[in-house]
Design an enzyme around this catalytic site. Sequence first.
Site, PDB file in Angstrom:
ATOM      1  N   SER A 484      38.311  56.030  44.080  1.00  0.00           N
ATOM      2  CA  SER A 484      38.592  55.007  43.507  1.00  0.00           C
ATOM      3  C   SER A 484      39.804  54.176  44.259  1.00  0.00           C
ATOM      4  O   SER A 484      39.734  52.777  43.651  1.00  0.00           O
ATOM      5  CB  SER A 484      38.861  55.349  42.066  1.00  0.00           C
ATOM      6  OG  SER A 484      39.665  55.459  41.522  1.00  0.00           O
ATOM      7  N   ASP A 485      40.987  54.639  43.854  1.00  0.00           N
ATOM      8  CA  ASP A 485      42.387  53.984  43.976  1.00  0.00           C
ATOM      9  C   ASP A 485      42.107  53.488  45.516  1.00  0.00           C
ATOM     10  O   ASP A 485      42.792  52.360  45.342  1.00  0.00           O
ATOM     11  CB  ASP A 485      43.176  54.938  44.001  1.00  0.00           C
ATOM     12  CG  ASP A 485      43.434  56.542  43.935  1.00  0.00           C
ATOM     13  OD1 ASP A 485      42.971  56.060  45.087  1.00  0.00           O
ATOM     14  OD2 ASP A 485      44.054  56.725  43.396  1.00  0.00           O
ATOM     15  N   CYS A 486      42.176  54.154  46.049  1.00  0.00           N
ATOM     16  CA  CYS A 486      42.043  54.547  47.364  1.00  0.00           C
ATOM     17  C   CYS A 486      40.802  52.517  48.171  1.00  0.00           C
ATOM     18  O   CYS A 486      41.421  51.586  49.163  1.00  0.00           O
ATOM     19  CB  CYS A 486      41.135  54.613  48.128  1.00  0.00           C
ATOM     20  SG  CYS A 486      42.360  56.325  48.521  1.00  0.00           S
TER      21      CYS A 486
END
Length: 743
Positions: A484-486
């Site tokens: 998700s954060d990537c």
Amino acid sequence: MAVRKRGEANGKPNGTANGAIAKDAEVRDAKTDHSRWRMRDDDGRHTWHYLETDEELKAWPTTVADRYFLGQETTPLQACENGLKFYSKLQLEPGNWGCEYGGPMFLLPGLIVTLYVTDQRLSRPEEIEITRYILSMQNLGAKNRGDGGWGLHVEADSSVFGTAMNYTALRLLGVSAEDPRMRKARGCLYDLGGALYAPHWAKFWLSVLGVMDWEVVNPVPPELWLLPDWVPIAPWRWWIHMRMIFLPMSFAWSKKYVYPKAEEDEVVLELRGELFTLPHEEIKWGRYKNAIGARDNYHSKSWFLNLVNWLLVLVWIPFLRTSWMVKRAEDWTWKLIQMEDQNSDYADLAPVNNPLNTLCCAIVEGSDSKSVRRHRERLREHLFMSKGGMMMNGTNGVQNWDTAFTIQALCAAGLATKPDYRDMLLRALQFLEGQQFVDHCVGYTTSPTYSDPPTHRTSAEVGYRSPRRGGWGFSNRDQGYVVSDCVSEVIKAILMLQTIKDPANPEKNLYPVTLSEERQKWAIDIILSLQNTTGGVASYETRRGSEWLEHLNAAEVFGRIMVEYDYPECTTACVTALSTFSAIHPTYRAADIAKFMTSAVQWIRTNQRADGSWYGSWGICFTYAGMFALESLGTQRETWENSERVRRACGFFLGKQRGDGGWGESYRSCETGVWTEHPGGSQVVNTAWVIIALLEAQYPHREPMERAVRLLIERQQSNGEWLQEGIEGVFNKSWFVNLLWIF
């Protein structure tokens, strides 16, 4: 004779000759702007020149020699550029950066055992450097009491897991048992009780090798994969790392695979006599299924798991586990293993399940099969050479992650428009564009859960994978897993760079549009599919199971590994990415984005602790999470001036600032859940994170930040880099990684 008083000259008050105010006081106090002086060296003739206009300053930049002679301190921006000049030289040809991502000391042994039992040996140079690395991480001298063992990670106290497995790895690599360092390691292992007190994963690997008997391993039945999807404990509900390790582990356990040459292999036979405090032939293996050393027992098995294991051993396996059911379970788990390999071109999720999948391929298709050979090729991507030897990274790299933050750093520093860095940034931009997932997982388009735009729904037909087209992973496209954060940090970096205006022509963008609007929207669709019902965002997928599944955690050395959790880091990354995208494309899924951001930020607010902090799960620890959380609140214009919670967060950080201006947080914060000072003092990474947090909060007082910035400048090396200090990254509360933060 009159005595002159201070402040008098020539016997007159105030230092005047005639009682008037002297103008020479103004002359003494006057000072030119030293940043405008330049020294010219004309064939050894030195002359100094004062630049009156901004045009002259632009045409004649200052030099290090100028600043040195003028006694000027390095400014933050100059330090930034010094670091960037060094860092830019490390950019690799495709446009990304390499990165040491080591730290865990349980990864290499799994690889070495797998290659040993499948006759896929390392090259001699690789063996030499891996041996050197493992020995360099041994707890000797002043390190962790110098007892000769190894811990779970490079900074950890010695444990049975770390010592038994790294000792085994060294022996398989050819190190003599009589080497003084090996004798020291055996002494440590015996003091800890011997390998019989190793956790479940170690017992599994030593049984595969033929050093232990499978009877010592608690059951890992593949039949669990036959449970209907609606069952609360069905493995598809588990956190992805746990289920993708359990999958091949259960297959190998069911096969009771043992190294075929174990009974004739000299090293294996010697290990049977070296790892235990009892004679090998006298060990009653079944009695040690639940034996575990105190230092290894980070997450004790629950009473419920002990009951399940008891029922499996005494009821299920001897009386109810029929051969047809075993075959069906093995066939299905093998099918899921093949899907994992196909989706990642045999790179697999991470360096734990990759060797396990390799082992399973060897069991089914043989050690010389195409699948084993391809695994062997991809396993090399997890190995990383450093000055200390060859380690095994926690993933097959952090290429997307580092490249995205590099772009963001230059944009934030106002350096992305400088011609010096345009080529570097353009190559970074092109690299990220090429790493986006543009295809679906195997079986997704024909599965009953297919949707466009995608949702979080999954099914057996797709191997229980979540949608991925439009996303990015931590490392590269081949690895195949959305994080998700990537996704969020990469799309944010791309949008930031693609929308920068050309200073020479504000009507034009400075960088080309490498990622089309359609593919930008794919990324946003993926982000929107990842939100949990709480409003928070997890790592790879939405949460699929209850936290009660932690009662089935059999790993013992890790906590919070059975299901996905909400994380302030991941939630913030998604919020800021959506905020950036909406500013450019305000009409695309506007209602969905607004709903996502509102509930996500509200979760960030409720996740804050009473002392103003947030607990971090992917970096150490409160400094990392607080930086992200305050960035998230900033998108809602919550700052020091208008938000009590932001003031509490700033107060928490300011209360931890050290005398030298920095912050230093130990990895033990992650283990204990309480801020723990780093024994080595202030750390540059923690300090940088807190500075960013205070800037995001718009903290109004400069002095604490100026002190912190001075520390960063003082720690910078003459070549522009910052040295590796304490460990900074974390998984699952006790799995720690080094991120080589060069810039």
